[in-house]
Design an enzyme around this catalytic site. Structure first.
Site, short mmCIF file in Angstrom:
data_model
loop_
_atom_site.label_atom_id
_atom_site.label_comp_id
_atom_site.label_asym_id
_atom_site.label_seq_id
_atom_site.Cartn_x
_atom_site.Cartn_y
_atom_site.Cartn_z
N GLY A 1 -2.36 -1.80 -7.98
CA GLY A 1 -3.38 -2.54 -7.24
C GLY A 1 -4.81 -2.09 -7.53
O GLY A 1 -5.65 -2.92 -7.92
N ASP B 1 -3.76 -6.44 -8.16
CA ASP B 1 -4.01 -7.47 -7.14
C ASP B 1 -4.71 -8.67 -7.77
O ASP B 1 -4.38 -9.82 -7.48
CB ASP B 1 -4.89 -6.93 -6.01
CG ASP B 1 -4.25 -5.79 -5.24
OD1 ASP B 1 -3.01 -5.72 -5.20
OD2 ASP B 1 -5.00 -4.98 -4.68
N ASP C 1 -10.77 -6.50 -3.49
CA ASP C 1 -9.71 -7.16 -4.24
C ASP C 1 -8.63 -7.68 -3.30
O ASP C 1 -8.09 -8.77 -3.49
CB ASP C 1 -9.06 -6.20 -5.24
CG ASP C 1 -10.03 -5.70 -6.30
OD1 ASP C 1 -11.04 -6.38 -6.54
OD2 ASP C 1 -9.75 -4.64 -6.88
N HIS D 1 0.85 -1.19 0.00
CA HIS D 1 0.00 0.00 0.00
C HIS D 1 0.89 1.24 0.00
O HIS D 1 2.08 1.16 0.34
CB HIS D 1 -0.91 0.00 1.23
CG HIS D 1 -2.03 -0.98 1.12
ND1 HIS D 1 -2.56 -1.63 2.20
CD2 HIS D 1 -2.72 -1.43 0.05
CE1 HIS D 1 -3.53 -2.43 1.81
NE2 HIS D 1 -3.65 -2.32 0.50
N ARG E 1 -7.65 -14.38 0.53
CA ARG E 1 -8.44 -15.61 0.52
C ARG E 1 -7.81 -16.65 -0.41
O ARG E 1 -7.68 -17.83 -0.07
CB ARG E 1 -9.88 -15.32 0.09
CG ARG E 1 -10.80 -16.52 0.09
CD ARG E 1 -12.21 -16.07 -0.35
NE ARG E 1 -12.93 -17.02 -1.13
CZ ARG E 1 -12.59 -17.57 -2.30
NH1 ARG E 1 -11.47 -17.27 -2.86
NH2 ARG E 1 -13.36 -18.43 -2.92
N ASP F 1 -1.31 -1.56 4.79
CA ASP F 1 -1.50 -0.43 5.70
C ASP F 1 -2.84 -0.63 6.41
O ASP F 1 -3.88 -0.35 5.83
CB ASP F 1 -1.50 0.88 4.92
CG ASP F 1 -1.79 2.10 5.79
OD1 ASP F 1 -1.87 1.94 7.04
OD2 ASP F 1 -1.94 3.20 5.24
N HIS G 1 -10.05 -0.40 -2.89
CA HIS G 1 -10.17 -1.70 -3.55
C HIS G 1 -10.05 -2.84 -2.53
O HIS G 1 -9.54 -3.91 -2.83
CB HIS G 1 -9.13 -1.83 -4.67
CG HIS G 1 -7.71 -1.75 -4.21
ND1 HIS G 1 -7.17 -0.62 -3.66
CD2 HIS G 1 -6.73 -2.67 -4.21
CE1 HIS G 1 -5.91 -0.85 -3.34
NE2 HIS G 1 -5.62 -2.10 -3.66
#
Length: 133
Positions: free
Chosen positions: A55, A60, A90, A8, A96, A80, A87
């Site tokens: 990202g 991502d 995402d 980030h 996951r 962060d 987002h």
């Protein structure tokens, strides 16, 4: 090994410092990164990095696609936790996927260091069996 580097905005300086400290280890692997993070690391370390979109523009998800194809071995994602990310869905999907495909994931410098030191010792060689390499 295929290693993704993501950070980030407020963590980009940290991931650049990290990549500088572990440049020799990272150079022995195929590196992937989201756009701006990859550019910053390339400029400051000279490491060869395949760069995806930033990202928020889908980077991502591009890395997530490699995870879903079992083509990513490690994800170093300096997050962060104190700043809302537009987002966020995402990001959650990427995390996951790491869980679904048993891809080691570091979300901060401390766990990233443990993973990279494990790479140096060969502790992650089981990924070669899982990915069929």
């Amino acid at each position: 090994m295929n290693i993704a580097l993501i950070a980030h905005d407020k963590k980009k300086n940290d991931i650049v410092r990290f990549a500088t400290a572990y440049k020799n280890t990272l150079a022995m692997h195929q590196l992937y990164a989201t756009g701006t993070t990859g550019l910053r690391i390339q400029e400051e370390t000279g490491l060869d990095i395949h760069r995806f979109q930033s990202g928020p523009m889908g980077g991502d998800q591009q890395i997530g696609a490699l995870i879903a194809q079992n083509k990513m071995d490690v994800v170093l994602f300096f997050r962060d936790p104190l700043t809302a990310q537009p987002h966020e869905p995402d990001i959650n999907a990427l995390i996951r996927l790491c869980d679904v495909y048993a891809v080691p994931l570091a979300t901060n410098m401390g766990t990233a260091e443990v993973i990279v030191m494990g790479l140096e010792r060969g502790d992650l060689s089981w990924r070669e069996i899982v990915s069929g390499e």
